[in-house]
Structure formats: C-alpha cells, structure tokens
Design a protein around this motif. Sequence first.
Motif, PDB file in Angstrom:
ATOM      1  N   VAL A  39       0.843  -1.202   0.000  1.00 19.83           N
ATOM      2  CA  VAL A  39       0.000   0.000   0.000  1.00 19.83           C
ATOM      3  C   VAL A  39       0.885   1.261   0.000  1.00 19.83           C
ATOM      4  O   VAL A  39       0.595   2.235  -0.700  1.00 19.83           O
ATOM      5  N   LEU A  43      -2.575  11.490  -6.832  1.00 12.92           N
ATOM      6  CA  LEU A  43      -2.885  11.656  -5.410  1.00 12.92           C
ATOM      7  C   LEU A  43      -2.098  12.858  -4.888  1.00 12.92           C
ATOM      8  O   LEU A  43      -0.936  13.053  -5.239  1.00 12.92           O
ATOM      9  N   ASP A  47      -2.561  14.356   1.202  1.00 14.29           N
ATOM     10  CA  ASP A  47      -3.606  13.407   1.606  1.00 14.29           C
ATOM     11  C   ASP A  47      -3.041  12.055   2.051  1.00 14.29           C
ATOM     12  O   ASP A  47      -3.753  11.248   2.652  1.00 14.29           O
ATOM     13  N   GLY A  97      -2.689  10.690   6.210  1.00 13.83           N
ATOM     14  CA  GLY A  97      -3.970  10.379   6.838  1.00 13.83           C
ATOM     15  C   GLY A  97      -4.627   9.164   6.190  1.00 13.83           C
ATOM     16  O   GLY A  97      -5.152   8.276   6.883  1.00 13.83           O
ATOM     17  N   ALA A  98      -4.577   9.120   4.851  1.00 17.58           N
ATOM     18  CA  ALA A  98      -5.205   8.011   4.133  1.00 17.58           C
ATOM     19  C   ALA A  98      -4.511   6.696   4.493  1.00 17.58           C
ATOM     20  O   ALA A  98      -5.166   5.686   4.759  1.00 17.58           O
ATOM     21  N   LEU A  99      -3.186   6.705   4.522  1.00 14.27           N
ATOM     22  CA  LEU A  99      -2.433   5.492   4.837  1.00 14.27           C
ATOM     23  C   LEU A  99      -2.696   5.006   6.253  1.00 14.27           C
ATOM     24  O   LEU A  99      -2.922   3.820   6.493  1.00 14.27           O
ATOM     25  N   GLY A 116      -5.284   5.630   8.097  1.00 13.97           N
ATOM     26  CA  GLY A 116      -6.666   5.166   8.189  1.00 13.97           C
ATOM     27  C   GLY A 116      -6.843   3.769   7.631  1.00 13.97           C
ATOM     28  O   GLY A 116      -7.419   2.885   8.276  1.00 13.97           O
ATOM     29  N   ILE A 117      -6.318   3.545   6.429  1.00 13.78           N
ATOM     30  CA  ILE A 117      -6.569   2.273   5.759  1.00 13.78           C
ATOM     31  C   ILE A 117      -5.798   1.137   6.447  1.00 13.78           C
ATOM     32  O   ILE A 117      -6.306   0.017   6.576  1.00 13.78           O
ATOM     33  N   ALA A 176      -7.332   0.226   9.814  1.00 13.53           N
ATOM     34  CA  ALA A 176      -8.563  -0.539   9.545  1.00 13.53           C
ATOM     35  C   ALA A 176      -8.211  -1.977   9.180  1.00 13.53           C
ATOM     36  O   ALA A 176      -8.867  -2.923   9.622  1.00 13.53           O
ATOM     37  N   VAL A 227     -13.890   0.348  13.181  1.00  9.93           N
ATOM     38  CA  VAL A 227     -12.783   0.908  12.395  1.00  9.93           C
ATOM     39  C   VAL A 227     -12.350   2.225  13.036  1.00  9.93           C
ATOM     40  O   VAL A 227     -13.200   3.085  13.304  1.00  9.93           O
ATOM     41  N   PRO A 228     -11.052   2.392  13.335  1.00 15.27           N
ATOM     42  CA  PRO A 228     -10.592   3.650  13.945  1.00 15.27           C
ATOM     43  C   PRO A 228     -10.726   4.817  12.967  1.00 15.27           C
ATOM     44  O   PRO A 228     -10.708   4.605  11.756  1.00 15.27           O
ATOM     45  N   THR A 229     -10.861   6.025  13.497  1.00 11.19           N
ATOM     46  CA  THR A 229     -10.873   7.197  12.619  1.00 11.19           C
ATOM     47  C   THR A 229      -9.470   7.407  12.066  1.00 11.19           C
ATOM     48  O   THR A 229      -8.479   6.959  12.642  1.00 11.19           O
ATOM     49  N   ALA A 230      -9.390   8.139  10.927  1.00 17.37           N
ATOM     50  CA  ALA A 230      -8.125   8.245  10.196  1.00 17.37           C
ATOM     51  C   ALA A 230      -7.088   9.090  10.927  1.00 17.37           C
ATOM     52  O   ALA A 230      -5.893   8.936  10.698  1.00 17.37           O
ATOM     53  N   MET A 248     -11.447   9.284   2.117  1.00 25.10           N
ATOM     54  CA  MET A 248     -10.220   9.025   1.368  1.00 25.10           C
ATOM     55  C   MET A 248     -10.495   9.138  -0.121  1.00 25.10           C
ATOM     56  O   MET A 248     -11.590   8.803  -0.563  1.00 25.10           O
ATOM     57  N   PRO A 270     -15.200   4.641   9.330  1.00 21.89           N
ATOM     58  CA  PRO A 270     -14.762   4.716  10.720  1.00 21.89           C
ATOM     59  C   PRO A 270     -15.961   4.638  11.663  1.00 21.89           C
ATOM     60  O   PRO A 270     -17.015   5.195  11.366  1.00 21.89           O
ATOM     61  N   GLN A 291     -17.792   2.060  12.267  1.00 15.48           N
ATOM     62  CA  GLN A 291     -18.551   0.823  12.009  1.00 15.48           C
ATOM     63  C   GLN A 291     -17.665  -0.386  12.278  1.00 15.48           C
ATOM     64  O   GLN A 291     -16.451  -0.316  12.122  1.00 15.48           O
TER      65      GLN A 291
END
Lengths: 198, 198
Positions: free
Chosen positions: A157, A170, A174, A177-179, A181-182, A185, A194-197, B145, B190, B192
């Motif tokens: 990723v 991209l 961004d 935060g995106a990394l 978050g994903i 999760a 799922v945790p917030t980002a 995202m 996030p 869920q």
Amino acid sequence: MPGTRGRRADARRNATAILDAAVECLSRDPDASVADIAQAAGVGRVTLYGHFASREELLDAVFARAMREADAALDSLDLEGDPRQAMVLLIRSSWRIVDRSRALLVAAERGLPHGRIRELHQRPLHRIERLIERGREQGEFRTDMPVAWLSAAFYGVLHTTADEITAGRLDEADAPGALTGILLAAFTPPGQPVPTAD
Amino acid sequence: MPGTRGRRADARRNATAILDAAVECLSRDPDASVADIAQAAGVGRVTLYGHFASREELLDAVFARAMREADAALDSLDLEGDPRQAMVLLIRSSWRIVDRSRALLVAAERGLPHGRIRELHQRPLHRIERLIERGREQGEFRTDMPVAWLSAAFYGVLHTTADEITAGRLDEADAPGALTGILLAAFTPPGQPVPTAD
C-alpha cells in the motif's frame, strides 16, 4: 604515489562519491545513465565500472544503502507501549522515508528484479511483523490472517501510494492520513470499530 | 499464391498464434525469450518481429489482451444490489483472474514500465471506483479518502498477494479470505465494526 592504504582510502571515497551522485541523479531522473552518474561523481566511467560492474549493480548498491539508512531510522523509533499508537508512528515514519525516496523507488522498480526489492525490505518487514504480533497478543490486531502477508500488504500500500503521487493522481498532503486510516482498519480485529483516520 | 485477403487472414492467424504461444511460454517462464515464443508459435523470428518489433512490444500486446479479457469477464458480473456483497464478488473475481495470471504478472512487472501496467488496469480500476462511489452514497463505504487511491490500493494489495504466493511466502488457499477481509475492512467507514473475513 600513495601507498596501499592511501589507495584503499581513495577507493572508498570514490565509491561513496559515486553512490551519493547516483542518489542525486536518480532522484532527478530515475532513468539516469551510468555516464550521468560518473560525471556527477567527478570520476571516469572506467573508475565507476571498477566499483560497480553494471548499472543494475550500482542501482542495487544505492537502493541497499538507502534501505540500510531507512532501517536505522526506523530502529530508533520507540515502538513499545500501545500497539495501535506504535503502528501509527511506524506507518507515518515509514511513509516519510518512502515519500522522500519516491524517485529512487521508481528507479528501483524499473531497474531491479521485483523479488530483490522485497529482499531489501526484509528488516523493515520483520519490524512490522513483530509489532503486529505484539498487537495480536494484546487483542488489538486481527489474528485471522498470515502476519507475513499483512506486513507485505503494508509496504504494498505504501508503494502504491508513492506511485500514485508520482503519477499525479494523489495529493501528497492526503497520503499520511489516508495510509494511517486504511492500514489501521486493515489490522483491526473483526467486530471492533474501524478507527478514525486521524 | 494467396490473394491480399488471404495474406491478411494468414497474418491475423500468425499474430494470434504468437500471442497464444507467448502466454503459454511466459506462464512457464516469465523470462521466456522471443526465440522461445517464435518456436512455440511455429513461426520464424523474422515473422514474429514483423508483428511485434521488440520483446517489450510483444509483452505489451500479451498483457493488454489479457487485461481486455479480464475486463470482459469482470464486466459480466452483477455488481448491483448490496454494495458490500458486490465488493466481495468483485474482490473474489478479480483475485481469481490475477491468481491464474500470476506468471504473466511477473513477466509484465519485469518487462514493462510500471506506469504502463497501471494504464492497462484503467477499466478495472474505474469499475472499482464506481462501486466504491455507490457504496458511499449508501453509507456502506468510507468517504474520507480519495476514491482513485482506494481503487489503486485494491490492486496494490492483489498484486502484493500474487507476488507473495509466487515467492512461496503465502499459501494460495489463504488468499481469497485474507483479501476479502482486509479490503472490506479498508472500505468500512470509521466507527462501524470491521466485517468478518468470510
């Protein structure tokens, strides 16, 4: 004329100058030639080929050195304490390194065998595996997937993200935060939120 | 002597035979040479080079055709209805295609520019984007995202998985469940709960 010791010291300095010049040239242009790199290093091509028999060998040495430096930087992180917070730290630090080496990664992807790039990530991959295992023991990370694969997916990723930025698809801002978050999760056990980002 | 129409039909048959032989050879050995492929196709090297000017051009044509076939297969899926179930179907179908083309993927990763492989995934990537967007509208997928990046990460994880199996580090039987689990988790909003892997 310098003695053997002097000549050895010269050779070491030359090799270092070539590697430094290679990083500089490849960061500007992932297809930089051996001639470009020799010129930037201030050595002749014959001298360069005396140290590195081919462009691939030079690229390998450059990438191997970059990975050793990356590993040393990651080694200084404090990854004890809460596994999830440690994971955020590891994701962000790993990403900073990949992000500033994006051009070098492109050069490596073009010029080195795929498996070799993976091999040079061995130590960082093991670090991720150890953290995942510790998080599992504490019930923070999912246990229903092979840990080596989760760790490979982590770098998969990161590298996809680097390629997307390089291709202009991209926004660099961004990415962290995106990394985070994903990947958080991806490691969270089924049934847990799922945790917030950020 | 055959007329123009006959010669054109011969040329088409030759081109198809070369592409078929290339898939067969590259699946056995991702480094298969143009000479190997010409022999397997039952044509001379001159004939082969008449159709494809270089190994890279041939590899590009092979991979482009494989991606067109993959896209046609994915196009026949019913991705309406519940977005999460549609995503499971899309992950499993995409994985089946990537898994059986693993050797071809290795050949492409070795012989084609990185950006070109991404370019040839354009239509499958857009299909994922459309499904993510529909899932977002229904509150099923995360909205924090960039959708193009999520879709690139989808294929990044699939390709990493293929490489891990090829390298003998992941059991092929573990792949579908692991991929479904990690990708559904990655798309879940996030707060869920992370869905179970199967």
